[in-house]
Write a protein that holds these residues in place. Structure first.
Motif, short mmCIF file in Angstrom:
data_model
loop_
_atom_site.label_atom_id
_atom_site.label_comp_id
_atom_site.label_asym_id
_atom_site.label_seq_id
_atom_site.Cartn_x
_atom_site.Cartn_y
_atom_site.Cartn_z
N LYS A 1 19.68 -2.84 8.50
CA LYS A 1 19.81 -3.30 9.89
C LYS A 1 19.32 -2.23 10.86
O LYS A 1 18.74 -2.57 11.90
N ARG A 2 19.52 -0.96 10.52
CA ARG A 2 19.02 0.10 11.40
C ARG A 2 17.49 0.07 11.46
O ARG A 2 16.90 0.19 12.54
N ASN A 3 16.85 -0.09 10.31
CA ASN A 3 15.38 -0.19 10.29
C ASN A 3 14.91 -1.43 11.06
O ASN A 3 13.89 -1.38 11.75
N ASP A 4 15.65 -2.53 10.92
CA ASP A 4 15.29 -3.75 11.64
C ASP A 4 15.44 -3.55 13.15
O ASP A 4 14.60 -4.02 13.93
N CYS A 5 16.48 -2.84 13.57
CA CYS A 5 16.69 -2.58 15.00
C CYS A 5 15.59 -1.67 15.55
O CYS A 5 15.13 -1.86 16.68
N LYS A 6 15.15 -0.68 14.75
CA LYS A 6 14.06 0.19 15.19
C LYS A 6 12.77 -0.60 15.35
O LYS A 6 12.01 -0.38 16.30
N LYS A 7 12.53 -1.52 14.43
CA LYS A 7 11.33 -2.34 14.51
C LYS A 7 11.36 -3.23 15.75
O LYS A 7 10.36 -3.35 16.48
N ARG A 8 12.50 -3.85 16.01
CA ARG A 8 12.62 -4.71 17.19
C ARG A 8 12.53 -3.90 18.48
O ARG A 8 12.00 -4.36 19.49
N ARG A 9 13.04 -2.68 18.44
CA ARG A 9 12.97 -1.81 19.63
C ARG A 9 11.52 -1.45 19.96
O ARG A 9 11.12 -1.48 21.12
N ARG A 10 10.74 -1.14 18.93
CA ARG A 10 9.33 -0.81 19.16
C ARG A 10 8.56 -2.03 19.67
O ARG A 10 7.69 -1.90 20.54
N LYS A 11 8.88 -3.19 19.13
CA LYS A 11 8.19 -4.40 19.59
C LYS A 11 8.54 -4.69 21.04
O LYS A 11 7.66 -5.06 21.84
N GLN A 12 9.79 -4.50 21.40
CA GLN A 12 10.20 -4.74 22.78
C GLN A 12 9.52 -3.75 23.72
O GLN A 12 9.10 -4.11 24.83
N LEU A 13 9.41 -2.49 23.30
CA LEU A 13 8.73 -1.49 24.11
C LEU A 13 7.26 -1.86 24.31
O LEU A 13 6.70 -1.66 25.39
N ASN A 14 6.65 -2.40 23.27
CA ASN A 14 5.26 -2.83 23.36
C ASN A 14 5.10 -3.92 24.43
O ASN A 14 4.18 -3.88 25.26
N TYR A 15 6.01 -4.89 24.42
CA TYR A 15 5.95 -5.96 25.41
C TYR A 15 6.21 -5.42 26.83
O TYR A 15 5.56 -5.83 27.80
N GLN A 16 7.16 -4.48 26.95
CA GLN A 16 7.47 -3.91 28.25
C GLN A 16 6.31 -3.08 28.79
O GLN A 16 6.09 -3.03 30.01
N PHE A 17 5.58 -2.46 27.90
CA PHE A 17 4.47 -1.60 28.33
C PHE A 17 3.38 -2.40 29.01
O PHE A 17 2.65 -1.88 29.86
N LYS A 18 3.26 -3.68 28.66
CA LYS A 18 2.28 -4.54 29.32
C LYS A 18 2.59 -4.63 30.81
O LYS A 18 1.67 -4.54 31.65
#
Length: 247
Positions: free
Chosen positions: A54-71
């Motif tokens: 779950k920690r690895n899954d949360c890190k993956k979702r966090r990076r994806k969210q940062l990618n969307y926010q960076f737009k």
């Protein structure tokens, strides 16, 4: 303060939730496949492995969210440069815009606050974006940082570069979201199919409790159920890989 995207710290609520889910998985597997308290005790390390998953899954979702926010950040930065701001002042203007879109603590907002603070002590802005790309390990952000650094050092047209980069990044994110929407139904089907073996065993235990009794309480049954469980986990892993599409 720099953020480390290689680690993820659970909140107290997340600890309790994920630990309870891990224990529930152990209890369900033991009830359906073994019905043996000793085997249940042997499975107690599984909740901690589940926490790691779950920690690895949360890190993956966090990076994806940062990618969307960076737009959004890139669009705001481009508008500020078009208005005649210098790059450093455009970063400050972008931070003010992001405060209206995101709440305190969101990664993109905190990152731009950090960049803004470092600019006040004369750290080059291109180095700060390169550092962000290295820390977050998001391909789009790292690519932007590399292009931005080259353009800044060679005196390129920053407005045109940012506009083109924002358009390319936006198109890529739109494709990602479209793919996610397309495979969302397939992910639901994959989850339902994954739960069906457990549902079938539970149904048989309720309707015909003596049918599976020969598989419990003996070595042959334990070996048979373990092999079935390993085959199931292999099929589940393959199914996750199939529906997990990277762009």
């Amino acid at each position: 303060m720099k953020r480390n995207y290689d680690t993820y710290h659970f909140t107290a609520k997340e600890w309790m939730l994920y630990l309870a889910e891990g224990l529930a998985i152990c209890g369900g597997i033991n009830y359906l496949f073994y019905k043996n308290w000793w085997i249940f005790l042997a499975m107690l390390p599984i909740p901690f492995l589940f926490l790691r998953y779950k920690r690895n899954d949360c890190k993956k979702r966090r990076r994806k969210q940062l990618n969307y926010q960076f737009k959004d950040a890139l669009s705001s930065l481009s508008v500020a440069l078009q208005a005649g701001y210098s790059v450093e002042n455009a970063v400050s203007a972008c931070a003010r815009d992001l405060e209206k879109l995101y709440k305190p603590g969101d990664d993109i907002l905190e990152e731009f606050h950090y960049i803004e603070a470092q600019l006040q002590v004369s750290v080059p802005v291109e180095d700060l974006f390169l550092d962000l790309g290295k820390r977050c390990k998001v391909e789009d952000i790292a690519n932007f940082a590399s292009v931005f650094s080259t353009a800044k050092r060679t005196g390129g047209d920053m407005v045109a570069i940012l506009q083109k980069t924002a358009r390319i990044l936006g198109d890529k994110i739109d494709v990602k979201k479209e793919i996610e929407a397309t495979v969302a139904g397939k992910k639901s089907e994959q989850w339902i199919m994954s739960m069906m073996p457990f549902g079938i065993i539970l149904y048989m235990q309720i309707t015909s409790p003596g049918f599976l009794q020969v598989l419990y309480g003996n070595v042959f049954g334990v070996v048979t159920m373990t092999v079935c469980l390993l085959i199931y986990f292999l099929a589940y892993w393959m199914g996750k890989k199939i529906v997990d599409i990277e762009v």
